[in-house]
Design a protein around this motif. Sequence first.
Motif, PDB file in Angstrom:
ATOM      1  N   ILE A   1      37.233  62.530  61.266  1.00 30.78           N
ATOM      2  CA  ILE A   1      37.062  61.125  60.973  1.00 30.78           C
ATOM      3  C   ILE A   1      38.252  60.345  60.869  1.00 30.78           C
ATOM      4  O   ILE A   1      39.290  60.556  60.043  1.00 30.78           O
ATOM      5  N   LYS A   2      38.456  59.453  61.729  1.00 33.85           N
ATOM      6  CA  LYS A   2      39.793  58.532  62.010  1.00 33.85           C
ATOM      7  C   LYS A   2      39.750  57.490  60.842  1.00 33.85           C
ATOM      8  O   LYS A   2      40.899  57.274  60.431  1.00 33.85           O
ATOM      9  N   THR A   3      38.734  56.621  60.636  1.00 34.59           N
ATOM     10  CA  THR A   3      38.705  55.659  59.607  1.00 34.59           C
ATOM     11  C   THR A   3      37.542  55.660  58.798  1.00 34.59           C
ATOM     12  O   THR A   3      36.339  55.937  59.182  1.00 34.59           O
ATOM     13  N   ALA A   4      37.871  56.053  57.321  1.00 34.51           N
ATOM     14  CA  ALA A   4      36.891  56.488  56.323  1.00 34.51           C
ATOM     15  C   ALA A   4      35.782  55.341  56.324  1.00 34.51           C
ATOM     16  O   ALA A   4      34.672  55.406  55.944  1.00 34.51           O
ATOM     17  N   SER A   5      36.136  54.044  56.642  1.00 34.70           N
ATOM     18  CA  SER A   5      35.446  52.686  56.140  1.00 34.70           C
ATOM     19  C   SER A   5      34.261  52.709  57.432  1.00 34.70           C
ATOM     20  O   SER A   5      33.290  52.252  57.157  1.00 34.70           O
ATOM     21  N   LYS A   6      34.312  53.480  58.440  1.00 33.90           N
ATOM     22  CA  LYS A   6      33.250  53.516  59.266  1.00 33.90           C
ATOM     23  C   LYS A   6      32.018  54.591  58.888  1.00 33.90           C
ATOM     24  O   LYS A   6      31.162  54.504  59.627  1.00 33.90           O
ATOM     25  N   VAL A   7      32.385  55.253  58.268  1.00 35.50           N
ATOM     26  CA  VAL A   7      31.344  56.313  57.433  1.00 35.50           C
ATOM     27  C   VAL A   7      30.243  55.830  56.958  1.00 35.50           C
ATOM     28  O   VAL A   7      30.490  55.116  55.872  1.00 35.50           O
ATOM     29  N   LYS A   8      28.993  56.092  57.262  1.00 28.92           N
ATOM     30  CA  LYS A   8      27.686  55.459  56.599  1.00 28.92           C
ATOM     31  C   LYS A   8      27.184  56.849  55.878  1.00 28.92           C
ATOM     32  O   LYS A   8      26.367  56.373  54.954  1.00 28.92           O
ATOM     33  N   ARG A   9      27.339  57.936  56.321  1.00 32.46           N
ATOM     34  CA  ARG A   9      26.642  59.095  55.557  1.00 32.46           C
ATOM     35  C   ARG A   9      27.662  60.157  55.557  1.00 32.46           C
ATOM     36  O   ARG A   9      28.512  60.354  56.631  1.00 32.46           O
ATOM     37  N   VAL A  10      27.600  60.864  54.417  1.00 31.62           N
ATOM     38  CA  VAL A  10      28.685  62.145  54.236  1.00 31.62           C
ATOM     39  C   VAL A  10      27.541  63.346  54.056  1.00 31.62           C
ATOM     40  O   VAL A  10      26.571  63.382  53.287  1.00 31.62           O
ATOM     41  N   VAL A  11      27.305  64.386  55.239  1.00 27.43           N
ATOM     42  CA  VAL A  11      26.705  65.565  55.018  1.00 27.43           C
ATOM     43  C   VAL A  11      27.758  66.644  54.340  1.00 27.43           C
ATOM     44  O   VAL A  11      28.504  67.031  55.022  1.00 27.43           O
ATOM     45  N   LEU A  12      26.888  67.290  53.415  1.00 24.00           N
ATOM     46  CA  LEU A  12      27.628  68.502  52.680  1.00 24.00           C
ATOM     47  C   LEU A  12      26.909  69.652  53.238  1.00 24.00           C
ATOM     48  O   LEU A  12      25.524  69.857  53.165  1.00 24.00           O
ATOM     49  N   CYS A  13      27.821  70.523  53.635  1.00 29.41           N
ATOM     50  CA  CYS A  13      26.969  71.920  54.099  1.00 29.41           C
ATOM     51  C   CYS A  13      28.074  73.084  53.709  1.00 29.41           C
ATOM     52  O   CYS A  13      28.988  72.601  53.064  1.00 29.41           O
ATOM     53  N   SER A  14      27.411  74.140  53.896  1.00 24.96           N
ATOM     54  CA  SER A  14      28.311  75.317  53.824  1.00 24.96           C
ATOM     55  C   SER A  14      28.031  76.377  54.783  1.00 24.96           C
ATOM     56  O   SER A  14      26.961  76.725  55.345  1.00 24.96           O
ATOM     57  N   GLY A  15      29.042  77.106  55.288  1.00 23.66           N
ATOM     58  CA  GLY A  15      28.942  78.197  56.012  1.00 23.66           C
ATOM     59  C   GLY A  15      28.862  77.690  57.356  1.00 23.66           C
ATOM     60  O   GLY A  15      29.277  76.869  57.996  1.00 23.66           O
ATOM     61  N   LYS A  16      28.055  78.941  58.305  1.00 16.74           N
ATOM     62  CA  LYS A  16      28.304  78.486  59.794  1.00 16.74           C
ATOM     63  C   LYS A  16      27.542  77.422  60.354  1.00 16.74           C
ATOM     64  O   LYS A  16      27.690  77.010  61.470  1.00 16.74           O
TER      65      LYS A  16
ATOM     66  N   ASP B   1      30.456  57.640  62.471  1.00 11.82           N
ATOM     67  CA  ASP B   1      29.642  57.165  61.190  1.00 11.82           C
ATOM     68  C   ASP B   1      29.244  58.296  60.516  1.00 11.82           C
ATOM     69  O   ASP B   1      28.491  57.991  59.402  1.00 11.82           O
ATOM     70  N   VAL B   2      29.340  59.346  60.610  1.00  6.78           N
ATOM     71  CA  VAL B   2      28.763  60.702  59.831  1.00  6.78           C
ATOM     72  C   VAL B   2      30.138  61.790  59.502  1.00  6.78           C
ATOM     73  O   VAL B   2      30.436  62.099  60.253  1.00  6.78           O
ATOM     74  N   ALA B   3      30.416  61.725  58.359  1.00  4.62           N
ATOM     75  CA  ALA B   3      31.364  62.629  57.772  1.00  4.62           C
ATOM     76  C   ALA B   3      30.732  64.210  57.491  1.00  4.62           C
ATOM     77  O   ALA B   3      29.932  64.005  56.686  1.00  4.62           O
ATOM     78  N   ILE B   4      31.184  65.324  57.895  1.00  3.36           N
ATOM     79  CA  ILE B   4      30.577  66.758  57.603  1.00  3.36           C
ATOM     80  C   ILE B   4      31.603  67.376  56.585  1.00  3.36           C
ATOM     81  O   ILE B   4      32.727  67.560  57.199  1.00  3.36           O
ATOM     82  N   VAL B   5      31.299  67.330  55.431  1.00  4.77           N
ATOM     83  CA  VAL B   5      32.108  68.229  54.484  1.00  4.77           C
ATOM     84  C   VAL B   5      31.656  69.456  54.126  1.00  4.77           C
ATOM     85  O   VAL B   5      30.359  69.784  53.790  1.00  4.77           O
ATOM     86  N   ARG B   6      32.557  70.479  54.137  1.00  4.09           N
ATOM     87  CA  ARG B   6      32.285  72.002  53.997  1.00  4.09           C
ATOM     88  C   ARG B   6      32.427  72.316  52.251  1.00  4.09           C
ATOM     89  O   ARG B   6      33.646  72.203  51.831  1.00  4.09           O
ATOM     90  N   LEU B   7      31.467  72.671  51.723  1.00  3.86           N
ATOM     91  CA  LEU B   7      31.611  73.469  50.709  1.00  3.86           C
ATOM     92  C   LEU B   7      31.940  74.808  50.895  1.00  3.86           C
ATOM     93  O   LEU B   7      30.987  75.693  51.266  1.00  3.86           O
ATOM     94  N   GLU B   8      33.191  75.328  50.705  1.00  3.05           N
ATOM     95  CA  GLU B   8      33.782  76.882  50.801  1.00  3.05           C
ATOM     96  C   GLU B   8      33.420  77.502  49.413  1.00  3.05           C
ATOM     97  O   GLU B   8      33.135  78.682  49.651  1.00  3.05           O
ATOM     98  N   GLN B   9      33.616  76.607  48.362  1.00  7.10           N
ATOM     99  CA  GLN B   9      33.371  77.494  46.919  1.00  7.10           C
ATOM    100  C   GLN B   9      31.871  76.869  46.452  1.00  7.10           C
ATOM    101  O   GLN B   9      32.024  75.651  46.232  1.00  7.10           O
ATOM    102  N   ILE B  10      30.860  77.692  46.339  1.00  6.94           N
ATOM    103  CA  ILE B  10      29.554  77.085  45.849  1.00  6.94           C
ATOM    104  C   ILE B  10      29.581  77.167  44.231  1.00  6.94           C
ATOM    105  O   ILE B  10      29.118  76.345  43.600  1.00  6.94           O
ATOM    106  N   TYR B  11      30.009  78.344  43.533  1.00  5.87           N
ATOM    107  CA  TYR B  11      30.192  78.264  42.158  1.00  5.87           C
ATOM    108  C   TYR B  11      31.714  79.078  41.906  1.00  5.87           C
ATOM    109  O   TYR B  11      32.098  79.921  42.543  1.00  5.87           O
ATOM    110  N   PRO B  12      32.224  78.573  40.830  1.00  6.25           N
ATOM    111  CA  PRO B  12      31.915  77.313  40.111  1.00  6.25           C
ATOM    112  C   PRO B  12      32.136  76.348  41.029  1.00  6.25           C
ATOM    113  O   PRO B  12      32.796  75.940  41.765  1.00  6.25           O
TER     114      PRO B  12
END
Length: 324
Positions: free
Chosen positions: A266-281, A297-308
């Motif tokens: 993502i080059k410009t955060a202001s263009k993002v309308k949706r953030v997708v949170l996912c984990s793994g493959k 317009d969609v940012a994909i964020v990785r959850l590498e540590q689920i707990y804590p």
Amino acid sequence: KSPETGISKERVEQLFNALMNIPADFKPLRKIQKLIEEKVKLYHEKEQLDWSTGELLAYASLLTDGTPVRLSGQDVERGTFSHRHAVLHDESTNAEYSRLSKLSDNQAHFQIYNSLLSEFAVLGFEYGYSIANPNALTIWEAQFGDFANGAQTVIDQYIASAETKWQKMSGLVMLLPHGYEGQGPEHSSARLERFLQLCAENNMIVTNITTAANLFHMFRRQLKWDFRKPLINFSPKANLRHVRAYSAIEDFTTGGFKEVIDDASIKTASKVKRVVLCSGKVYFDLSEKQMADNRQDVAIVRLEQIYPFPAKQLAELRAKYKKA
């Protein structure tokens, strides 16, 4: 938060060369020799390390820090899906060569055992070892994630609850291959949800990692903390050789474990309308679609540590995209 666990570039190079240096009178299987040559080429031409090299580099760095490393499980010398190759075999004599035993003259002891097919017995022993020697990295790998089912009593009665019951800390690492790979029951039952049901009061750590560097920092973090917690990592199969799981050298020399990985595309955060949170493959599937469609317009964020659950890190990202 995670401590700084990077090492210098000089150490990366020194340890990498030691790992890839095979004695002149030793002839590995030709297929394995080719794999090693490809890793050397990747390092020198692209300054990257793949998943298995990132893992071995973590062990090598700990051993040369004076920290013993112990690894057991079915077929751990080779690695369940033929990726680790910590112990090589001569194609003519079948003699063995341990790649982690010739790093330096004063390194700590490296132990690796292809164990018998009794998960209850082996995991129970390794759990006890991790308590008896908290300054060693003790790892048990299930050949398939569902093999942990045979050791569930140890997980329920000891690993998940001993700190509360008996004030006993353990830094044991459990590597559960597969996660949800499909291909039937044997390939999909590492049971992430079962482990998350056992999580409470910061009793253990559950991770699902997507990069070689984050795996490297994950192992080093276990010994860097001034306390011990059991760690369960849902090791991938599909990502072991995935080119996008490779990490640049600088990712090993700076910072530490990343509980959350932001979307670098993502080059410009202001263009993002949706953030997708996912984990793994699943990240790689989503990211490939994102790149193919050139979606900014969609940012994909990785959850590498689920707990804590990394609430602070996610709150910072939420504020970044919400503000934009």
